[in-house]
Design a protein around this motif. Sequence first.
Motif, PDB file in Angstrom:
ATOM      1  N   TYR A 105      -1.477  -0.186  13.868  1.00  0.00           N
ATOM      2  CA  TYR A 105      -2.052  -0.729  12.631  1.00  0.00           C
ATOM      3  C   TYR A 105      -1.009  -0.974  11.543  1.00  0.00           C
ATOM      4  O   TYR A 105      -1.094  -1.965  10.816  1.00  0.00           O
ATOM      5  N   PHE A 106      -0.056  -0.087  11.425  1.00  0.00           N
ATOM      6  CA  PHE A 106       1.026  -0.244  10.455  1.00  0.00           C
ATOM      7  C   PHE A 106       2.283  -0.726  11.161  1.00  0.00           C
ATOM      8  O   PHE A 106       2.440  -0.548  12.370  1.00  0.00           O
ATOM      9  N   ASP A 107       3.202  -1.310  10.389  1.00  0.00           N
ATOM     10  CA  ASP A 107       4.457  -1.793  10.947  1.00  0.00           C
ATOM     11  C   ASP A 107       5.553  -0.740  10.944  1.00  0.00           C
ATOM     12  O   ASP A 107       6.431  -0.741  11.802  1.00  0.00           O
ATOM     13  N   GLU A 108       5.501   0.153   9.972  1.00  0.00           N
ATOM     14  CA  GLU A 108       6.598   1.105   9.808  1.00  0.00           C
ATOM     15  C   GLU A 108       6.101   2.406   9.197  1.00  0.00           C
ATOM     16  O   GLU A 108       5.139   2.422   8.425  1.00  0.00           O
ATOM     17  N   GLU A 109       6.762   3.488   9.567  1.00  0.00           N
ATOM     18  CA  GLU A 109       6.542   4.786   8.941  1.00  0.00           C
ATOM     19  C   GLU A 109       7.853   5.185   8.272  1.00  0.00           C
ATOM     20  O   GLU A 109       8.899   5.205   8.924  1.00  0.00           O
ATOM     21  N   THR A 133       3.724   1.532   6.077  1.00  0.00           N
ATOM     22  CA  THR A 133       3.781   0.207   5.480  1.00  0.00           C
ATOM     23  C   THR A 133       3.363  -0.852   6.498  1.00  0.00           C
ATOM     24  O   THR A 133       3.543  -0.687   7.713  1.00  0.00           O
ATOM     25  N   ALA A 134       2.816  -1.951   5.980  1.00  0.00           N
ATOM     26  CA  ALA A 134       2.405  -3.077   6.824  1.00  0.00           C
ATOM     27  C   ALA A 134       2.542  -4.358   6.021  1.00  0.00           C
ATOM     28  O   ALA A 134       2.291  -4.377   4.812  1.00  0.00           O
ATOM     29  N   SER A 141      -5.410  11.419   4.764  1.00  0.00           N
ATOM     30  CA  SER A 141      -4.000  11.031   4.823  1.00  0.00           C
ATOM     31  C   SER A 141      -3.919   9.529   4.642  1.00  0.00           C
ATOM     32  O   SER A 141      -4.944   8.844   4.572  1.00  0.00           O
ATOM     33  N   GLY A 142      -2.695   9.009   4.577  1.00  0.00           N
ATOM     34  CA  GLY A 142      -2.528   7.573   4.432  1.00  0.00           C
ATOM     35  C   GLY A 142      -3.159   6.785   5.569  1.00  0.00           C
ATOM     36  O   GLY A 142      -3.489   5.607   5.412  1.00  0.00           O
ATOM     37  N   LEU A 143      -3.351   7.437   6.718  1.00  0.00           N
ATOM     38  CA  LEU A 143      -3.935   6.743   7.867  1.00  0.00           C
ATOM     39  C   LEU A 143      -5.418   6.448   7.691  1.00  0.00           C
ATOM     40  O   LEU A 143      -6.010   5.756   8.518  1.00  0.00           O
ATOM     41  N   SER A 144      -6.027   6.949   6.614  1.00  0.00           N
ATOM     42  CA  SER A 144      -7.395   6.550   6.302  1.00  0.00           C
ATOM     43  C   SER A 144      -7.494   5.040   6.106  1.00  0.00           C
ATOM     44  O   SER A 144      -8.558   4.444   6.292  1.00  0.00           O
ATOM     45  N   THR A 150      -0.848  -9.771   2.490  1.00  0.00           N
ATOM     46  CA  THR A 150      -0.314  -8.897   1.447  1.00  0.00           C
ATOM     47  C   THR A 150       0.459  -7.753   2.101  1.00  0.00           C
ATOM     48  O   THR A 150       0.348  -7.530   3.308  1.00  0.00           O
ATOM     49  N   ARG A 151       1.241  -7.050   1.324  1.00  0.00           N
ATOM     50  CA  ARG A 151       1.898  -5.851   1.819  1.00  0.00           C
ATOM     51  C   ARG A 151       1.010  -4.643   1.540  1.00  0.00           C
ATOM     52  O   ARG A 151       0.396  -4.562   0.479  1.00  0.00           O
TER      53      ARG A 151
END
Length: 351
Positions: A52-56, A72-73, A89-92, A104-105
């Motif tokens: 789901y995200f591009d980077e941790e 981040t994505a 957590s941010g993964l929500s 968008t970012r």
Amino acid sequence: MEPAPLSSLQEKEGEPAGEDSSSAFSAAAVPPRPATHSHSLHKYAPLDWSDYFDEERRVAIPGTDDVFNVYTAGSEGPVVFCLHGGGYSGLSFALAASRMKNKTRVVAMDLRGHGKSTTSDDLDLSIDTLTNDVIAVIRTMYGESPPAIILVGHSMGGSVAVHVAARKEIHNLHGLVVIDVVEGTAMASLVHMQKILANRAQHFPSIEKAIEWSVKGGPLRNIDSARVSIPSTLKYNESQGCYTYRTPLEETEKYWKGWYEGLSDKFLSCPVQKILLLAGTDRLDRFVISEFEKFSILLSMATVLGHKEGSYLDEEDVPEEFASHILNFISRNKIGPNGVEIPGLVKKWGR
């Protein structure tokens, strides 16, 4: 698994006491070991954040021992900076991020004491400390000339977003989105929090079992969202041989009142475009209703799009609709990387 926002304190019909999903809390951090798999639990197997995200990223704050984990994505457009609720957590925001990152970012931060973030005092969840953390992360990531930023916060994270915006220390802040938290109902629910936390399922033999509980007995209704976000809310307890909550919210009670006290006034006075996403008009306190004309109130997907009763986690349960509302908010207010309209964002409200 993750009780819902403090602003939503109704027990789900037919569920036993102790499985109330409506607190401002939820649980958070990535376990150190993989769970065992079985055929019956395959549908609850964890999903990786990289789907789901591009980077941790690990954002180390200069001059401190604090290191914040950030997902981040996307690579273009304004930054949608997401702040989760207490114990999440941010993964929500994972499923929603994957639906927004082409336009968008998206940045989703693990707050202090949550997820993979590590600080000198993980139990200091005071509103001032949390606010300082977010400001420090944004400054560390973008310096003094950040791209256009929209703060998005759920429950406790919504309060943090409001306090960050009210401080007026983030350059190029263009928007504020607060999800399912209003001062009046949040403050009224505080007396129930310790009981709700104590009555949750406390120990899980595997990550799959925790995910299963979060969907069947907790606040989540979207299995895929639970599969990606719930593992980050857990830690493995070696002595007990099971998974428990990463964030000991019951030990942070002295900070709860500070999260929500005076929130309505701060929200209304923030000098940016703003919107409040709610599960229903019953969560609007009288002060906010009296000042209705000062900001947009958009009923959340629970009311407008009718997602399942007892569900309050809009960014997790209905990520498509949530992402659509965020993108429409950006388009309507012509927020681009440098405060200009983004070509290609469709202006549509609702369905």
